[in-house]
Design an enzyme around this catalytic site. Structure first.
Site, PDB file in Angstrom:
ATOM      1  N   ASP A 121      -5.346   0.515   0.404  1.00  0.00           N
ATOM      2  CA  ASP A 121      -4.489   1.401   0.911  1.00  0.00           C
ATOM      3  C   ASP A 121      -4.659   2.976   0.578  1.00  0.00           C
ATOM      4  O   ASP A 121      -4.620   3.785   1.548  1.00  0.00           O
ATOM      5  CB  ASP A 121      -3.041   0.962   0.935  1.00  0.00           C
ATOM      6  CG  ASP A 121      -2.712  -0.291   1.335  1.00  0.00           C
ATOM      7  OD1 ASP A 121      -3.663  -1.039   2.103  1.00  0.00           O
ATOM      8  OD2 ASP A 121      -1.502  -0.828   0.829  1.00  0.00           O
ATOM      9  N   HIS A 122      -4.929   3.101  -0.518  1.00  0.00           N
ATOM     10  CA  HIS A 122      -4.806   4.812  -1.072  1.00  0.00           C
ATOM     11  C   HIS A 122      -6.227   5.345  -0.724  1.00  0.00           C
ATOM     12  O   HIS A 122      -6.236   6.692  -0.767  1.00  0.00           O
ATOM     13  CB  HIS A 122      -4.228   4.817  -2.454  1.00  0.00           C
ATOM     14  CG  HIS A 122      -2.861   4.018  -2.430  1.00  0.00           C
ATOM     15  ND1 HIS A 122      -1.864   4.947  -1.646  1.00  0.00           N
ATOM     16  CD2 HIS A 122      -2.186   3.459  -3.343  1.00  0.00           C
ATOM     17  CE1 HIS A 122      -0.784   4.212  -1.830  1.00  0.00           C
ATOM     18  NE2 HIS A 122      -0.865   3.280  -2.968  1.00  0.00           N
ATOM     19  N   HIS A 169      -2.561  -3.176   3.617  1.00  0.00           N
ATOM     20  CA  HIS A 169      -0.996  -3.451   4.141  1.00  0.00           C
ATOM     21  C   HIS A 169      -0.892  -2.261   5.378  1.00  0.00           C
ATOM     22  O   HIS A 169      -0.910  -1.178   5.381  1.00  0.00           O
ATOM     23  CB  HIS A 169      -0.209  -2.548   2.955  1.00  0.00           C
ATOM     24  CG  HIS A 169       1.405  -2.828   3.446  1.00  0.00           C
ATOM     25  ND1 HIS A 169       2.267  -2.629   2.413  1.00  0.00           N
ATOM     26  CD2 HIS A 169       2.028  -3.399   4.651  1.00  0.00           C
ATOM     27  CE1 HIS A 169       3.603  -2.781   3.158  1.00  0.00           C
ATOM     28  NE2 HIS A 169       3.345  -3.434   4.517  1.00  0.00           N
ATOM     29  N   ARG A 210       1.319  -1.092   7.700  1.00  0.00           N
ATOM     30  CA  ARG A 210       2.735  -0.747   7.802  1.00  0.00           C
ATOM     31  C   ARG A 210       3.143  -0.264   9.199  1.00  0.00           C
ATOM     32  O   ARG A 210       2.114   0.349   9.862  1.00  0.00           O
ATOM     33  CB  ARG A 210       3.121   0.631   6.829  1.00  0.00           C
ATOM     34  CG  ARG A 210       3.007   0.171   5.458  1.00  0.00           C
ATOM     35  CD  ARG A 210       3.570   1.202   4.349  1.00  0.00           C
ATOM     36  NE  ARG A 210       3.903   0.920   3.261  1.00  0.00           N
ATOM     37  CZ  ARG A 210       5.243   0.484   2.990  1.00  0.00           C
ATOM     38  NH1 ARG A 210       6.030   0.685   3.692  1.00  0.00           N
ATOM     39  NH2 ARG A 210       5.485   0.181   1.578  1.00  0.00           N
ATOM     40  N   HIS A 256      -1.062   4.767   6.109  1.00  0.00           N
ATOM     41  CA  HIS A 256      -2.258   4.667   5.406  1.00  0.00           C
ATOM     42  C   HIS A 256      -3.516   3.979   6.318  1.00  0.00           C
ATOM     43  O   HIS A 256      -4.070   4.273   7.140  1.00  0.00           O
ATOM     44  CB  HIS A 256      -2.355   4.479   3.946  1.00  0.00           C
ATOM     45  CG  HIS A 256      -1.365   3.408   3.472  1.00  0.00           C
ATOM     46  ND1 HIS A 256      -1.227   2.040   4.107  1.00  0.00           N
ATOM     47  CD2 HIS A 256      -0.545   3.269   2.461  1.00  0.00           C
ATOM     48  CE1 HIS A 256      -0.346   1.169   3.514  1.00  0.00           C
ATOM     49  NE2 HIS A 256       0.068   2.041   2.577  1.00  0.00           N
ATOM     50  N   GLU A 261      -1.468  -7.608   4.369  1.00  0.00           N
ATOM     51  CA  GLU A 261      -0.201  -7.614   3.751  1.00  0.00           C
ATOM     52  C   GLU A 261       0.676  -6.969   5.113  1.00  0.00           C
ATOM     53  O   GLU A 261       0.152  -5.983   5.768  1.00  0.00           O
ATOM     54  CB  GLU A 261       0.004  -6.398   2.862  1.00  0.00           C
ATOM     55  CG  GLU A 261       0.265  -6.967   1.436  1.00  0.00           C
ATOM     56  CD  GLU A 261       0.334  -5.879   0.511  1.00  0.00           C
ATOM     57  OE1 GLU A 261       1.227  -5.016   0.553  1.00  0.00           O
ATOM     58  OE2 GLU A 261      -0.381  -5.833  -0.587  1.00  0.00           O
ATOM     59  N   THR A 309       5.963  -0.686  -1.881  1.00  0.00           N
ATOM     60  CA  THR A 309       6.849  -1.910  -1.468  1.00  0.00           C
ATOM     61  C   THR A 309       7.844  -2.004  -2.718  1.00  0.00           C
ATOM     62  O   THR A 309       7.082  -1.930  -3.910  1.00  0.00           O
ATOM     63  CB  THR A 309       6.089  -3.219  -1.519  1.00  0.00           C
ATOM     64  OG1 THR A 309       5.000  -3.053  -0.551  1.00  0.00           O
ATOM     65  CG2 THR A 309       6.928  -4.411  -1.016  1.00  0.00           C
ATOM     66  N   GLY A 331       1.802  -2.520  -9.469  1.00  0.00           N
ATOM     67  CA  GLY A 331       1.946  -1.924 -10.696  1.00  0.00           C
ATOM     68  C   GLY A 331       1.282  -2.482 -11.714  1.00  0.00           C
ATOM     69  O   GLY A 331       1.240  -1.852 -12.929  1.00  0.00           O
TER      70      GLY A 331
END
Ligand code: PXP
Length: 240
Positions: free
Chosen positions: A8-9, A42, A44, A49, A69, A100, A191
């Protein structure tokens, strides 16, 4: 234990300029060549992203497996049915959140989730439910017909107090054990980083981890290929 990379990032950086680089498709290829077992993205509702085009091209180009996701909405269900990723991970989604924030509440959202799981099953797509580390959610996930759970490790990732950490790890471990006993696939994520992965890799019932932010952050300094390889090395110190 398998390592799936959330890209995603890479897309977050691209969307900062609304242009076409860095391309998450290229990132996915680099992750696979470095040894990743799967690619996660993901999509969204606000497309902050990953965008629809990414999911379509990833499905066509990746050689491992694609985990999409998404929230359990009609819009996302239609997209998943069209693209047919290997699996879908259903997550709760709030517009204002930075990421999330927790697992699904399977007591209140089950009426929304059940038809989505059934439709995905009809389409031959596996479903994973992102849940908090608690046994009741495992029972509900099984009743709802999920193939897998993903245990939310976000709280574990933030804790600093040793006793609190041990208590949270105990919950994660008990949840993983129960899910495995009941025949569910067991994933974990959110995380996780190069340090806190060790205790998670020690939980034998966890089949797979999904890691994004820490690997993409490390990649800024040492490159994506090296960042993926370092995480694989960290996992292999404890588990094959
Ligand atoms: N698993 C789920 C369900 C997520 O929503 C995310 C974040 O998109 C991750 C794993 C990866 O989390 P992180 O980026 O903190 O590694």
């Amino acid at each position: 234990m398998k390592l799936c990379i959330n890209i995603d990032h890479i897309a977050t950086l691209r969307q900062a300029r609304l242009q076409n680089e860095p391309d998450p498709i290229i990132a996915a290829g680099i992750c696979e060549l470095a040894g990743a077992d799967g690619i996660v993205c993901h999509l969204r509702e606000d497309r902050r992203h990953i965008i629809d085009r990414d999911v379509h091209i990833l499905k066509e180009t990746i050689n491992t497996k694609l985990d999409l996701e998404m929230a359990a909405t009609d819009e996302m269900l239609k997209i998943a049915s069209d693209i047919k990723p290997y699996m879908v991970t259903l997550v709760p989604e709030k517009r204002q959140e930075l990421t999330t924030e927790g697992g699904l509440n399977l007591q209140t959202s089950e009426f929304k989730i059940l038809p989505v799981i059934e439709k995905l099953k009809d389409e031959g797509i596996k479903t994973s439910l992102f849940i908090e580390p608690d046994p009741e959610s495992v029972d509900r996930a099984l009743e709802l017909g999920a193939d897998m759970i993903e245990i939310h490790t976000g709280k574990y990732g933030l804790l600093r107090d040793h006793d609190d950490l041990l208590a949270e790890l105990g919950k994660i471990s008990a949840t993983a054990r129960l899910a495995k006993e009941l025949g569910l696939g067991v994933n974990a994520g959110h995380g996780l980083n190069y340090l806190n992965i060790t205790a998670i890799a020690n939980i034998n019932e966890i089949d797979e981890v999904s890691i994004g932010h820490s690997i993409i952050a490390r990649a800024v300094f040492i490159g994506l290929e090296n960042a993926v390889k370092e995480m694989i090395t960290a996992i292999r110190r404890v588990r094959v």
